[in-house]
Design a protein around this motif. Structure first.
Motif, short mmCIF file in Angstrom:
data_model
loop_
_atom_site.label_atom_id
_atom_site.label_comp_id
_atom_site.label_asym_id
_atom_site.label_seq_id
_atom_site.Cartn_x
_atom_site.Cartn_y
_atom_site.Cartn_z
N LEU A 19 0.64 -1.27 0.07
CA LEU A 19 0.09 0.09 -0.04
C LEU A 19 1.00 1.40 -0.25
O LEU A 19 0.35 2.43 -0.62
CB LEU A 19 -1.03 0.07 1.15
N THR A 20 2.03 1.33 0.47
CA THR A 20 2.96 2.49 0.73
C THR A 20 3.85 2.46 -0.76
O THR A 20 4.68 3.40 -0.68
CB THR A 20 3.60 2.39 1.91
N ARG A 31 4.98 0.32 -13.57
CA ARG A 31 6.37 0.10 -12.79
C ARG A 31 5.97 0.29 -11.33
O ARG A 31 5.05 1.01 -10.88
CB ARG A 31 7.46 0.95 -13.29
N ARG A 32 6.51 -0.57 -10.58
CA ARG A 32 6.09 -0.23 -8.98
C ARG A 32 7.49 -0.26 -8.16
O ARG A 32 8.43 -1.00 -8.71
CB ARG A 32 5.70 -1.57 -8.60
N TYR A 33 7.64 0.51 -7.43
CA TYR A 33 8.82 0.86 -6.52
C TYR A 33 8.37 0.70 -4.73
O TYR A 33 7.30 1.27 -4.39
CB TYR A 33 9.15 2.24 -6.87
N CYS A 34 9.16 0.13 -4.36
CA CYS A 34 8.85 -0.14 -2.82
C CYS A 34 9.12 1.34 -2.24
O CYS A 34 9.60 1.98 -2.66
CB CYS A 34 9.89 -1.35 -2.25
N ARG A 39 11.20 6.68 -1.43
CA ARG A 39 11.80 7.55 -0.46
C ARG A 39 12.98 8.23 -1.03
O ARG A 39 13.48 9.44 -1.21
CB ARG A 39 11.80 7.39 0.92
N ASP A 40 14.16 7.16 -1.22
CA ASP A 40 15.40 7.52 -1.66
C ASP A 40 15.33 8.26 -3.11
O ASP A 40 16.29 9.14 -3.36
CB ASP A 40 16.10 6.31 -1.81
N HIS A 41 14.58 8.15 -4.04
CA HIS A 41 14.46 8.59 -5.55
C HIS A 41 13.54 9.32 -5.63
O HIS A 41 12.88 9.52 -6.77
CB HIS A 41 14.73 7.30 -6.34
N LEU A 42 12.67 10.01 -4.66
CA LEU A 42 11.79 11.15 -4.77
C LEU A 42 11.98 11.87 -5.80
O LEU A 42 11.45 12.44 -6.82
CB LEU A 42 11.25 11.53 -3.47
N ARG A 43 12.99 12.70 -5.52
CA ARG A 43 13.41 13.91 -6.57
C ARG A 43 13.56 13.62 -8.13
O ARG A 43 13.06 14.19 -8.76
CB ARG A 43 14.73 14.59 -6.11
N SER A 44 14.15 12.53 -8.43
CA SER A 44 14.18 11.83 -9.80
C SER A 44 12.57 11.54 -10.40
O SER A 44 12.47 11.91 -11.57
CB SER A 44 15.14 10.81 -9.81
N MET A 45 11.69 10.97 -9.55
CA MET A 45 10.76 10.58 -9.79
C MET A 45 9.72 12.08 -9.98
O MET A 45 9.30 12.06 -11.22
CB MET A 45 9.83 9.97 -8.83
#
Length: 54
Positions: A19-20, A31-34, A39-45
């Protein structure tokens, strides 16, 4: 029970535990990201979003 795999790090979890997680569509592919990779790649997303979202 369906298993979901993070498209960045390969972590696997039951679908009911995701869910998170973040879901995106890139080149017409879902595509799914844990939660950790999200959190670690928020800026690139955020950088991939069209400017009309801002």
């Amino acid at each position: 029970m369906t298993t979901v795999t993070c498209d960045f790090c390969g972590r696997q979890a039951a679908e009911s535990e995701t869910l998170t997680w973040t879901t995106s569509v890139e080149n017409k592919r879902q595509r799914r990201y844990c939660d950790t990779c999200s959190r670690d790649h928020l800026r690139s997303m955020e950088g991939k979003l069209d400017s009309e979202f801002w």
